[in-house]
Write an enzyme that holds these catalytic residues in place. Structure first.
Site, PDB file in Angstrom:
ATOM      1  N   HIS A  86      -3.750  -0.084   0.980  1.00  0.00           N
ATOM      2  CA  HIS A  86      -3.297   0.891   1.978  1.00  0.00           C
ATOM      3  C   HIS A  86      -3.308   2.324   1.437  1.00  0.00           C
ATOM      4  CE1 HIS A  86      -2.265  -2.561   4.397  1.00  0.00           C
ATOM      5  NE2 HIS A  86      -1.513  -3.022   3.412  1.00  0.00           N
ATOM      6  N   SER A 141       0.668  -6.091   7.156  1.00  0.00           N
ATOM      7  CA  SER A 141      -0.629  -6.043   6.483  1.00  0.00           C
ATOM      8  C   SER A 141      -1.530  -7.169   6.998  1.00  0.00           C
ATOM      9  CB  SER A 141      -0.438  -6.101   4.965  1.00  0.00           C
ATOM     10  OG  SER A 141      -1.641  -5.805   4.297  1.00  0.00           O
TER      11      SER A 141
END
Length: 455
Positions: free
Chosen positions: A350, A232
């Site tokens: 996400h 991430s």
């Protein structure tokens, strides 16, 4: 020489492709060797008809006519064949040199991507692999990984301060962020550190600072890096590590990213949840049922519930509306889910619920300079190599709304066939050791060469 060889043969293809592809050149070299060996194996006293298969088609009629002509005509054709044979030998030598030079020009890529399963690997593939890839001891190379949001803890950075450049790194970051980042990392409070707006810059800067410790304690670990990846927001630390963007530029994007994701999180009550599955778990059915439940019982027009991260086999992270996550948690046994655990984050990262964050992040990316990385960076979105091309901005922005393919990245880097047991050293630079835990679950042999850089 070439007019005799190019007609109706593989050499015409070679000429069109400029003889640059190593794999094609190898096939061409084998072709030449076979033709030369077969042709030279014939007895010199054999007639021309026995050698007709080795002569271009347009010369066969001429050679057949020569059998009915005078002795001088036969001698002339024989000389032509000798010239052609000599030409093929010259081409074979030329191809050997060109293949060698082609390999030198391209350079061998020192990487350890997943090996092809032996049952699927053909003999031609093995020959090709031997030509373009040298034997390298994996334990002389290394991978470097960077963690993401959720790895933070109060006190991180303390063990890094004695190393050169670390204090200046935090001070420079504080100037860009307009608050004292080091104080927040060392003393908290935890409630402030855990906020997305603070957490992402804190994890990013601490991860980059951990590189300074690795430089001092094991510089070879950095010199021998052949690939990197970040989970991430950790992907930005990986890009800084690979020289794809500067620390200042990366932090400016991370700052915008954190603010945009914080705002998106506040728009809709949402969250994330780790799901522990069995092989027979019906996770897709669970997410679809949860969305249908949200429509019928909570009147949510476009509910979101989907996989947000692939951690390792049988463990995934799902994210979406709080109501959808509550439904799955309460009915987990009906879908074959072993257990669930909520993650302490403020939103459904996400997933499409982060769509509003894409525009500001895109604008921030277009204001910075992107360079070619020194070594491969594996993308969260594609699990393939991240490249500085037309799709770069799209890939980084899509990371906000696409699942993190960490399991796929690990599979790409660490999958081996049964005959290979050596693995590169793996370094995790940043707070916590979550990425090491994931690696241990996926490949405990590779985990033996894992090192965590304490922060």
């Amino acid at each position: 020489m070439f007019p005799l060889l190019l007609k109706d043969s593989i050499f015409s293809v070679a000429q069109r492709q400029f003889l640059t592809d190593a794999r094609f050149l190898n096939c061409l070299r084998m072709f030449c060797s076979r033709k030369t060996d077969e042709q030279t194996s014939h007895s010199p006293s054999g007639d021309i008809a026995s050698d007709a298969s080795y002569v271009p088609r347009r010369y066969r009629k001429r050679q057949a006519d020569s059998l009915r002509s005078s002795h001088s005509r036969s001698v002339s054709v024989s000389r032509t064949l000798e010239s052609e044979n000599h030409g093929k030998l010259q081409v074979k030598g030329m191809l050997d040199d060109m293949i060698t030079n082609s390999d030198k020009d391209k350079g061998f890529v020192e990487t350890f991507s997943s090996d092809v399963d032996e049952n699927k690997k053909s003999k031609e593939h093995e020959k090709h692999s031997q030509i373009i890839r040298p034997e390298i001891d994996p334990e002389t190379k290394s991978f470097t990984f960077f963690p993401g949001q959720g790895s933070q803890f109060v006190g991180m950075g303390k063990q890094l301060l004695p190393f050169p450049g670390v204090k200046g790194l935090y001070d420079h970051a504080s100037e860009i962020l307009k608050y004292d980042l080091l104080k927040l990392c060392l003393y908290g409070p935890k409630s402030e550190l855990d906020k997305t707006i603070h957490c992402q810059p804190a994890v990013f800067v601490t991860s980059v600072a951990a590189i300074e410790r690795l430089k001092e304690e094991n510089f070879q670990g950095i010199e021998n890096t052949i690939a990197t990846a970040g989970y991430s927001v950790g992907e930005f630390a990986a890009m800084v590590f690979a020289g794809m963007m500067s620390f200042e530029d990366a932090l400016s994007v991370v700052k915008v990213r954190a603010q945009a994701m914080q705002r998106a999180s506040e728009e809709t009550p949402s969250g994330m949840m780790t799901v522990f599955c069995f092989w027979g778990t019906k996770l897709n059915l669970a997410t679809e049922a949860a969305k249908q439940y949200c429509k019928e019982h909570h009147h949510i027009e476009d509910p979101v519930c989907k996989i947000a991260s692939y951690l390792f086999p049988e463990v995934k992270v799902i994210a979406g509306h709080d109501e959808a996550l509550d439904f799955i948690e309460k009915n987990k046994k009906d879908f074959g889910i072993r257990s669930c655990k909520r993650i302490a984050v403020s939103g459904a990262f996400h997933t499409p619920l982060m769509d509003s964050a894409r525009k500001p992040v895109s604008h921030a990316l277009r204001r910075i300079e992107i360079h070619r990385p020194k070594f491969p960076i594996l993308s969260n979105v594609t699990s393939n190599r991240l490249q500085n091309n037309a799709n770069f901005h799209k890939t980084i922005v899509n990371q906000l709304v696409k699942p993190v393919k960490w399991e796929q990245i690990m599979s790409t880097l660490f999958t081996r066939d049964k005959t290979k047991s050596a693995f590169p050293y793996t370094y995790e630079c940043g707070p916590g050791n979550q990425l090491g835990i994931f690696l241990d679950k996926m490949n405990n042999k590779a985990f033996k060469n894992y090192r965590n850089i304490q922060v």
